[in-house]
Design an enzyme around this catalytic site. Sequence first.
Site, PDB file in Angstrom:
ATOM      1  CB  CYS A   3      -0.949  -0.010   1.189  1.00  0.00           C
ATOM      2  SG  CYS A   3      -1.943  -1.504   1.242  1.00  0.00           S
ATOM      3  NE  ARG A  62       1.164  -7.975  -1.833  1.00  0.00           N
ATOM      4  CZ  ARG A  62      -0.132  -7.742  -1.852  1.00  0.00           C
ATOM      5  NH1 ARG A  62      -0.708  -7.317  -2.949  1.00  0.00           N
ATOM      6  NH2 ARG A  62      -0.868  -7.932  -0.771  1.00  0.00           N
TER       7      ARG A  62
END
Length: 448
Positions: free
Chosen positions: A264, A335
């Site tokens: 994010c 990630r």
Amino acid sequence: MAYHIAIIGTGYIGLVAGVCLADSGNQVTCVDIDEAKITMLREGRSPIYDPGLTDLLVKNKRHLHFTTSYNEALKDADVVFIAVGTPLAKNGEADLQYVEAAAKSIGAHMLKDLVVVNRSTVPVGTGHKVEKMIQKVTSYKVSVISCPEFLREGCAINDFMHPDRVVIGADDGHEYAVSMLKDIYKGVSKNDAKFVVTDLRSAEMIKYASNSFLACQISYINDLVRLCEAVDVDVTEVARGMKLDKRIGEYAFLNAGLGYGGSCFPKDVQALTALGRNAGRPLPLLETVEKVNDEMVELAVAKVQKLLKITEIALSEARIAVLGLSFKPNTDDTRASQSVKLIEALIKEGCANLRVVDPIVHFSKEVERAHGKIKEINGGGDILDRILSAAKDADILILATEWNDFRNLDFEKLRDVMRHPCFLDTRNVYSKKEVEQLGFTVENMGRK
Ligand code: UGA
């Protein structure tokens, strides 16, 4: 009241919403194009790890359905949640291909008027585009509203059930959709939800502005790290003192360390920066936020080199053990993990002997193959044994992700098995003095 809810996408946002909405009595159908994921979910297995997620999946199986068919998902739906990924495109903007594909599929398969709630993080104006795209291919009426997601990985269920606020973005004429969504949330949070109702575009901006502000806080405190070290100040004390100011707050993101990662912050900071550029209103502050974050990995590499200088071992000869691979604790998500970036940077600098331990992440085969220099100590044995075997004969132990399993390291045992007792605490978990007293040479990110 219970609703029939369709959720498009079974990633973090979609799956967490699915199990939580089913838990409050709604009939939920999750649709995803990934057949392997749907098969796993039908068997009660979650493709992602987050505390409590699998339990809710199993508990609510009577209310939860998984399918690859839009027909099946939409046939009884009162409301559809779009919860697909918006990865970073090459130009730094959000890639909207999955949102657009979802919009087209909704339009093609809807069988009655529908409320569509967009949960994906999307640039300002996307909700309007989605409404137009759907309306273009259907004669039923569609009402698109925005309800951005604010949950954190690692405590996603709790964040969904007890949100600080529920932001709803809807333009005039969509009052029915807003009241339906409020009703759904009241069911989830037992009437406790604080609603912020705005127009559609403002809600889309609130999401980017919030994530980017949190990233700003992290880069701000990280930017102070080197200065604190230079002037003999403890950055963790500075943060503690700052947080007691109510205007800054006890939950401020002021833990200095290796920087932010995940799916994010990195992409949202870039997407908001791109939005600013495209609108002719650049955001120089945000551009610096990203730069400072990248520099934290460089700083950690410099600290590794500094420790090696003391041991008189070249990086190419050094044995380095790394604790933690996920981008933060309590998730298996790697990630944009700063830990992975640090490992890659060390390999690029010539490090050829790395051992990594994570409580649940298994280094992906591709990464392992690509580098061939990483030994994974994740199979078998309990975590304490795995830490010790990674540290055996090592020259430096690096704490890269602050899992609870790494918060009570047995430094005496570690000192005895390591070739050189050097410790790099990139998350400032330990007091430098205390670990030094146990015979270690210690580096951290500005903590005394
Ligand atoms: C973030 C936001 O916190 C959520 O509100 C939002 O819903 C989510 O993104 C999203 O857009 O979906 P998340 O990425 O799961 O959630 O994790 P955070 O807890 O925010 O941490 C992000 C990164 O910042 C991690 O790498 C963490 O280690 C780092 N961090 C966090 C710091 O380096 N220092 C801090 O003080 C806090």
